[in-house]
Design a protein around this motif. Sequence first.
Motif, PDB file in Angstrom:
ATOM      1  N   LYS A 101       0.848  -1.198   0.000  1.00  0.00           N
ATOM      2  CA  LYS A 101       0.000   0.000   0.000  1.00  0.00           C
ATOM      3  C   LYS A 101       0.879   1.241   0.000  1.00  0.00           C
ATOM      4  O   LYS A 101       1.909   1.255   0.674  1.00  0.00           O
ATOM      5  CB  LYS A 101      -0.888   0.012   1.254  1.00  0.00           C
ATOM      6  N   PRO A 102       0.460   2.293  -0.708  1.00  0.00           N
ATOM      7  CA  PRO A 102      -0.706   2.359  -1.610  1.00  0.00           C
ATOM      8  C   PRO A 102      -0.416   1.650  -2.924  1.00  0.00           C
ATOM      9  O   PRO A 102       0.739   1.430  -3.279  1.00  0.00           O
ATOM     10  CB  PRO A 102      -0.884   3.868  -1.816  1.00  0.00           C
ATOM     11  N   PHE A 103      -1.462   1.310  -3.657  1.00  0.00           N
ATOM     12  CA  PHE A 103      -1.279   0.594  -4.911  1.00  0.00           C
ATOM     13  C   PHE A 103      -2.273   1.114  -5.943  1.00  0.00           C
ATOM     14  O   PHE A 103      -3.258   1.786  -5.617  1.00  0.00           O
ATOM     15  CB  PHE A 103      -1.490  -0.915  -4.704  1.00  0.00           C
ATOM     16  N   HIS A 104      -2.016   0.817  -7.190  1.00  0.00           N
ATOM     17  CA  HIS A 104      -2.921   1.183  -8.278  1.00  0.00           C
ATOM     18  C   HIS A 104      -3.940   0.060  -8.489  1.00  0.00           C
ATOM     19  O   HIS A 104      -3.585  -1.121  -8.476  1.00  0.00           O
ATOM     20  CB  HIS A 104      -2.143   1.429  -9.566  1.00  0.00           C
ATOM     21  N   GLY A 105      -5.177   0.442  -8.692  1.00  0.00           N
ATOM     22  CA  GLY A 105      -6.230  -0.550  -8.887  1.00  0.00           C
ATOM     23  C   GLY A 105      -5.970  -1.474 -10.049  1.00  0.00           C
ATOM     24  O   GLY A 105      -6.267  -2.677  -9.987  1.00  0.00           O
ATOM     25  N   GLU A 106      -5.397  -0.946 -11.132  1.00  0.00           N
ATOM     26  CA  GLU A 106      -5.125  -1.778 -12.305  1.00  0.00           C
ATOM     27  C   GLU A 106      -4.112  -2.875 -11.986  1.00  0.00           C
ATOM     28  O   GLU A 106      -4.204  -3.990 -12.508  1.00  0.00           O
ATOM     29  CB  GLU A 106      -4.613  -0.914 -13.452  1.00  0.00           C
ATOM     30  N   GLU A 107      -3.142  -2.552 -11.135  1.00  0.00           N
ATOM     31  CA  GLU A 107      -2.163  -3.572 -10.765  1.00  0.00           C
ATOM     32  C   GLU A 107      -2.821  -4.676  -9.955  1.00  0.00           C
ATOM     33  O   GLU A 107      -2.547  -5.868 -10.157  1.00  0.00           O
ATOM     34  CB  GLU A 107      -1.003  -2.961  -9.977  1.00  0.00           C
TER      35      GLU A 107
END
Length: 220
Positions: A101-107
């Motif tokens: 975290k944080p992360f990109h939703g697409e990943e």
Amino acid sequence: MKLLLVEDDLNLVQQLKPRLNRAGYTVEVADNGVDGEFLGTEEAFDVVILDLGLPQKSGLEVLRHWRQQNLNMPVIILTARDAWHERVDGLKAGADDYLGKPFHGEELLARLEVLIRRRFGNSANQLCCSGITLNTDRQQVTNCDGETFELTGIEYRLLHYLMSNPGKVISKTELSERMYEEDQLKDSNVIEVYINRLRKLLGKSTIETRRGQGYCFKFQ
């Protein structure tokens, strides 16, 4: 696909759940380790997103208990970006992947798709069976005549589950549990409606009805 999201950050849940729904997942949510462990034990999930920093019981403890019970659903753990030791502990406890975290939703969606493919023995972004091709990225299906159709979320989840289990007879109850969240479970006749929709796109003989048992995606 049925997904369990165990996360106590309400804002993150509110962001993730609709996005996961649009990607074709039926999502059940638990905001603490005790409830998360119970759901993972009592219900069948295709994949789990598990936060490690949970109230009442840590995600690591939850994961260890699942694996001790021989529950082998794929699990992707979420942890603080700089907590490398938590990632190592999670992988040793039986996690299949981790995301900081944080992360990109697409990943996250891409990593989930990889786990789903691995579980069902697929390496590409499509399922192929009996001349039918299901594109898991675009949620489109191409029939034996080469015609391509856009699928609704429910149609996609239903067809994905049937094609992931070719030749297996699957009951209406099991299909309903895969299509809807617990508080949205529908009458079994609704499943029949969607089965008929898919037959119109793919051909009547593609999905067989086994009376008193359920449905079966024809395997050739």
